[in-house]
Write a protein that holds these residues in place. Structure first.
Motif, PDB file in Angstrom:
ATOM      1  N   LEU A  71       8.136  -6.398   3.867  1.00 32.28           N
ATOM      2  CA  LEU A  71       7.762  -5.484   4.936  1.00 32.28           C
ATOM      3  C   LEU A  71       8.462  -5.807   6.248  1.00 32.28           C
ATOM      4  O   LEU A  71       8.962  -4.899   6.924  1.00 32.28           O
ATOM      5  CB  LEU A  71       6.237  -5.491   5.138  1.00 32.28           C
ATOM      6  N   GLU A  72       8.529  -7.082   6.625  1.00 37.32           N
ATOM      7  CA  GLU A  72       9.180  -7.415   7.898  1.00 37.32           C
ATOM      8  C   GLU A  72      10.669  -7.080   7.869  1.00 37.32           C
ATOM      9  O   GLU A  72      11.238  -6.651   8.872  1.00 37.32           O
ATOM     10  CB  GLU A  72       8.964  -8.890   8.250  1.00 37.32           C
ATOM     11  N   SER A  75      11.237  -2.895   7.401  1.00 37.15           N
ATOM     12  CA  SER A  75      10.847  -2.175   8.621  1.00 37.15           C
ATOM     13  C   SER A  75      11.972  -2.236   9.647  1.00 37.15           C
ATOM     14  O   SER A  75      12.258  -1.254  10.342  1.00 37.15           O
ATOM     15  CB  SER A  75       9.568  -2.783   9.212  1.00 37.15           C
ATOM     16  N   SER A 103       4.295  -2.953  -1.485  1.00 37.88           N
ATOM     17  CA  SER A 103       3.857  -3.486  -0.188  1.00 37.88           C
ATOM     18  C   SER A 103       4.491  -2.771   1.002  1.00 37.88           C
ATOM     19  O   SER A 103       4.007  -2.915   2.133  1.00 37.88           O
ATOM     20  CB  SER A 103       4.163  -4.986  -0.105  1.00 37.88           C
ATOM     21  N   VAL A 104       5.561  -2.006   0.750  1.00 36.05           N
ATOM     22  CA  VAL A 104       6.239  -1.341   1.863  1.00 36.05           C
ATOM     23  C   VAL A 104       6.190   0.185   1.791  1.00 36.05           C
ATOM     24  O   VAL A 104       6.483   0.852   2.782  1.00 36.05           O
ATOM     25  CB  VAL A 104       7.724  -1.791   1.962  1.00 36.05           C
ATOM     26  N   ARG A 105       5.815   0.733   0.648  1.00 30.59           N
ATOM     27  CA  ARG A 105       5.958   2.179   0.441  1.00 30.59           C
ATOM     28  C   ARG A 105       5.259   3.007   1.513  1.00 30.59           C
ATOM     29  O   ARG A 105       5.803   4.031   1.970  1.00 30.59           O
ATOM     30  CB  ARG A 105       5.439   2.545  -0.950  1.00 30.59           C
ATOM     31  N   ASN A 106       4.062   2.620   1.911  1.00 29.70           N
ATOM     32  CA  ASN A 106       3.334   3.406   2.900  1.00 29.70           C
ATOM     33  C   ASN A 106       3.770   3.137   4.337  1.00 29.70           C
ATOM     34  O   ASN A 106       3.246   3.741   5.268  1.00 29.70           O
ATOM     35  CB  ASN A 106       1.827   3.141   2.785  1.00 29.70           C
ATOM     36  N   HIS A 107       4.733   2.249   4.511  1.00 35.43           N
ATOM     37  CA  HIS A 107       5.112   1.829   5.862  1.00 35.43           C
ATOM     38  C   HIS A 107       6.505   2.276   6.286  1.00 35.43           C
ATOM     39  O   HIS A 107       6.880   2.083   7.448  1.00 35.43           O
ATOM     40  CB  HIS A 107       5.010   0.303   5.970  1.00 35.43           C
ATOM     41  N   ILE A 108       7.275   2.842   5.375  1.00 33.44           N
ATOM     42  CA  ILE A 108       8.618   3.314   5.742  1.00 33.44           C
ATOM     43  C   ILE A 108       8.811   4.750   5.268  1.00 33.44           C
ATOM     44  O   ILE A 108       8.172   5.185   4.307  1.00 33.44           O
ATOM     45  CB  ILE A 108       9.738   2.417   5.169  1.00 33.44           C
ATOM     46  N   ASN A 109       9.697   5.468   5.948  1.00 35.96           N
ATOM     47  CA  ASN A 109       9.932   6.881   5.639  1.00 35.96           C
ATOM     48  C   ASN A 109      11.387   7.148   5.271  1.00 35.96           C
ATOM     49  O   ASN A 109      11.968   8.161   5.653  1.00 35.96           O
ATOM     50  CB  ASN A 109       9.515   7.751   6.821  1.00 35.96           C
TER      51      ASN A 109
END
Length: 259
Positions: A71-72, A75, A103-109
């Motif tokens: 995630l870090e 992002s 762990s990252v799917r909902n945090h990046i577009n």
């Protein structure tokens, strides 16, 4: 037996084990299976053209970076203009997992490429279930017929297809349905890098196909050379991941090459 042969043999065992534990119907019930996917075709044009990568290790390099979280890193990749992010999901040889995508799917577009060794239809349902948008097909471990069949299935699942080739003999794997052809600058059998070989191959691609330069891009000069030769996109992992702060390294790179 080459490293690639060993990986494929292990992958077939892994898939058989997964099939015995989780059915396709169960995969279809997952949180992400019904989501609208992002298109790499669109983001290649609107952003930097670089597909960044999250990769902890590789058979040729060993540990690259096992100190940072997906995630870090991703992002920051998105913040500085990545067109997509490639995330390794092979555990045994690359230290990846499905959790790295989840762990990252909902945090990046931006699109996520599930980078793995696809040898079975089951894996495409897996990719869809964990939130991937693009899948990788490696010509050297598939027949042209398999590439065609897997591409059709991927499109049924609204996944785009990146077909990777490395040799002139593998040009026969290309069909009109694949979304992108990636040319690996690194030979998967002996891991040698040859950028000019990739350029020569690119010149033999169908004119209407989007081309991605993959791997072995170690500096700004390599990138500029390949860009000048007309590649539409660039998959870069190790160059950023070997830095203690991959995202910051990517941001500096984008600034220096004036994308």
């Amino acid at each position: 037996m080459t490293i690639l042969d060993k990986i494929i043999e292990r992958k077939k065992q892994e898939v058989a084990d997964s099939k015995s534990k989780i059915s396709v119907e169960q995969l279809k019930d997952s949180e992400f299976f019904g989501r609208k996917t992002f298109s790499l075709k669109e983001t290649l044009k609107s952003k930097s053209g670089i597909i960044t990568e999250f990769k902890r290790q590789s058979p040729s390099k060993g540990i690259i970076n096992d100190k940072v979280s997906p995630l870090e890193v991703v992002s920051q990749y998105e913040k500085f203009g990545a067109s997509a992010v490639s995330i390794l999901t092979d555990k045994d040889f690359f230290g990846g997992s499905f959790e790295d995508i989840l762990s990252v799917r909902n945090h990046i577009n931006i699109p996520i490429l599930r980078k793995d060794f696809m040898v079975d239809e089951y894996q495409f349902y897996e990719a869809k279930s964990i939130g991937a948008d693009v899948i990788l097909l490696i010509a050297s471990c598939l027949s042209p017929t398999q590439v065609s069949e897997f591409t059709e299935l991927a499109h049924q699942l609204n996944l785009e297809v990146l077909l990777e080739i490395h040799s002139e003999e593998e040009l026969v794997h290309i069909n009109k349905s694949v979304d992108f052809v990636g040319i690996n600058n690194r030979n998967l059998k002996d891991f040698k890098v040859d950028l000019q070989h990739s350029v020569n191959l690119k010149n033999q691609l169908p004119q209407d196909i989007l081309s991605i330069a993959e791997s072995g891009i170690y500096n700004e000069e390599d990138f500029k050379f390949l860009k000048e030769k007309g590649f539409d996109g660039f998959l870069m992992g190790e160059y950023f991941m070997k830095d203690e702060n991959p995202g910051k390294k990517f941001g500096k790179f984008v600034s220096n090459v004036s994308i």
